[in-house]
Design a protein around this motif. Structure first.
Motif, short mmCIF file in Angstrom:
data_model
loop_
_atom_site.label_atom_id
_atom_site.label_comp_id
_atom_site.label_asym_id
_atom_site.label_seq_id
_atom_site.Cartn_x
_atom_site.Cartn_y
_atom_site.Cartn_z
N LEU A 36 38.86 44.33 41.73
CA LEU A 36 38.26 43.99 43.03
C LEU A 36 37.34 45.11 43.49
O LEU A 36 36.25 44.86 44.02
CB LEU A 36 39.37 43.76 44.06
CG LEU A 36 40.10 42.42 43.93
CD1 LEU A 36 41.33 42.39 44.81
CD2 LEU A 36 39.16 41.27 44.28
N GLU A 61 40.15 34.90 53.39
CA GLU A 61 41.17 35.94 53.31
C GLU A 61 41.94 35.71 52.01
O GLU A 61 42.51 34.65 51.83
CB GLU A 61 42.10 35.75 54.52
CG GLU A 61 43.02 36.89 54.83
CD GLU A 61 43.91 36.51 56.02
OE1 GLU A 61 43.39 36.09 57.09
OE2 GLU A 61 45.13 36.61 55.86
N LEU A 62 41.90 36.69 51.12
CA LEU A 62 42.56 36.51 49.81
C LEU A 62 43.84 37.35 49.74
O LEU A 62 43.82 38.54 50.02
CB LEU A 62 41.60 36.94 48.69
CG LEU A 62 42.14 36.83 47.26
CD1 LEU A 62 42.53 35.39 46.91
CD2 LEU A 62 41.10 37.35 46.25
N THR A 114 40.63 36.85 39.96
CA THR A 114 40.73 37.45 41.30
C THR A 114 39.36 37.88 41.84
O THR A 114 39.00 37.49 42.96
CB THR A 114 41.72 38.63 41.31
OG1 THR A 114 42.90 38.24 40.63
CG2 THR A 114 42.05 39.04 42.73
N ALA A 124 37.52 36.34 45.08
CA ALA A 124 37.13 37.24 46.19
C ALA A 124 35.66 37.08 46.54
O ALA A 124 35.26 37.25 47.70
CB ALA A 124 37.45 38.68 45.80
N THR A 134 36.06 31.91 50.48
CA THR A 134 37.29 32.71 50.63
C THR A 134 37.19 33.51 51.92
O THR A 134 36.31 34.36 52.07
CB THR A 134 37.48 33.66 49.44
OG1 THR A 134 37.62 32.89 48.25
CG2 THR A 134 38.73 34.51 49.62
N ARG A 169 35.08 44.29 46.62
CA ARG A 169 35.87 43.36 47.44
C ARG A 169 37.29 43.88 47.53
O ARG A 169 37.71 44.74 46.75
CB ARG A 169 35.89 41.95 46.81
CG ARG A 169 34.58 41.20 46.92
CD ARG A 169 34.35 40.76 48.38
NE ARG A 169 33.22 39.88 48.51
CZ ARG A 169 31.94 40.25 48.56
NH1 ARG A 169 31.63 41.53 48.49
NH2 ARG A 169 30.98 39.35 48.71
N SER A 170 38.04 43.34 48.45
CA SER A 170 39.45 43.73 48.55
C SER A 170 40.27 42.48 48.83
O SER A 170 39.73 41.41 49.11
CB SER A 170 39.65 44.77 49.66
OG SER A 170 39.28 44.18 50.89
N ALA A 171 41.58 42.65 48.72
CA ALA A 171 42.48 41.52 49.00
C ALA A 171 43.79 42.13 49.49
O ALA A 171 44.04 43.32 49.28
CB ALA A 171 42.71 40.69 47.74
#
Ligand SMILES: C[S@@+](CC[C@H](N)C(=O)[O-])C[C@H]1O[C@@H](n2cnc3c(N)ncnc32)[C@H](O)[C@@H]1O
Length: 239
Positions: free
Chosen positions: A107, A89-90, A78, A82, A87, A112-114
């Protein structure tokens, strides 16, 4: 008493997951223990980095993507997705809240975020044709045949035309690999992973083709990569 221990993990979790995999994915101790590079790499005979690198090699060659990772995975998948330049939009969908929490922390560690959602892969609450990339990393062999079929159908449904499906998995067991012929390992593996035998002997490629055609889609296979002498494989399809 012991035989129903797993029931405490049901709470919205499919019975096959709670019953067979509570120790690996649902218990806090299991999550703590297994989510280490050393452990994952041992389970995968030292192939973890090679499998991940092959998935990413194929992934980064694609157009900027709205990407769906279908279920969390131990290790670095992940955060690596990310951080990938393509990428856009994850999304990560998993049925287990504890797995989503662990993935969110990974993340956070790479800033990073998802979009993390608790969702059953068998019935995705996403619009059809809404993702450029769908990635399944060692999920299918852990599902009973009917759940595997529903999950594959859903993965194909949410993949947009022109999109890209990536699957990292065990390769078929045709009895050629030394480990497939090594009964103690095979026996142990099939006890720990009760749906693996069926998966090993299923025709995954033919199933994917059939489910796609039934949805009016054509998935073009790109040559798969086999790893560790054919024990593992990375499959790629273009919609
Ligand atoms: C993708 S497999 C990961 C396998 C591999 N051992 C690894 O970590 O790389 C395990 C994950 O699948 C999730 N999972 C299993 N069945 C699911 C389902 N029907 N829907 C969504 N997630 C599911 C589990 O909660 C767990 O987080």
């Amino acid at each position: 008493m012991l035989s129903s221990f797993w029931r405490r993990y049901l709470d919205g979790i499919p019975e096959y997951l709670a019953r067979n995999y509570w120790w690996a994915y649902l218990s806090p101790r299991g999550v703590w223990f297994f989510d280490h590079h050393l452990i994952i790499n041992l389970i995968l005979f030292g192939q973890y980095r090679a499998i991940l690198a092959e998935v990413m090699r194929r992934y980064v060659g694609t157009q900027p993507a709205r990407t769906l990772q279908l279920s969390c995975a131990y290790g670095a998948l992940t955060p690596t997705l990310a951080l990938a330049p393509n990428t856009r939009e994850l999304h990560v969908a998993d049925i287990a809240a504890i797995q989503l929490t662990a993935t969110r922390k990974k993340l956070h560690a790479v800033s990073r975020s998802a979009a993390m959602v608790r969702m059953n892969a068998e019935t995705l609450a996403y619009a059809s044709n809404s993702f450029d990339s769908v990635i399944l990393f060692f999920l299918l062999h852990e599902l009973p045949a009917a759940a595997r079929e529903r999950t594959l159908r859903e993965a194909i449904r949410v993949l947009r035309p022109g999109g890209h499906l990536l699957i990292a998995e065990y390769a078929e067991n045709r009895g050629h690999h030394p480990l497939h012929r090594f009964t103690p390992w095979r026996w142990t593996q099939e006890r720990l992973e009760p749906f693996l035998h069926d998966f090993w002997h299923s025709e995954l490629h033919a199933q994917i083709h059939r489910y796609a055609v039934q949805q009016g889609k054509v998935l073009h296979p790109v040559d798969a990569t086999t790893l560790f002498g054919g024990l593992y494989r990375v499959m790629e399809y273009h919609a």
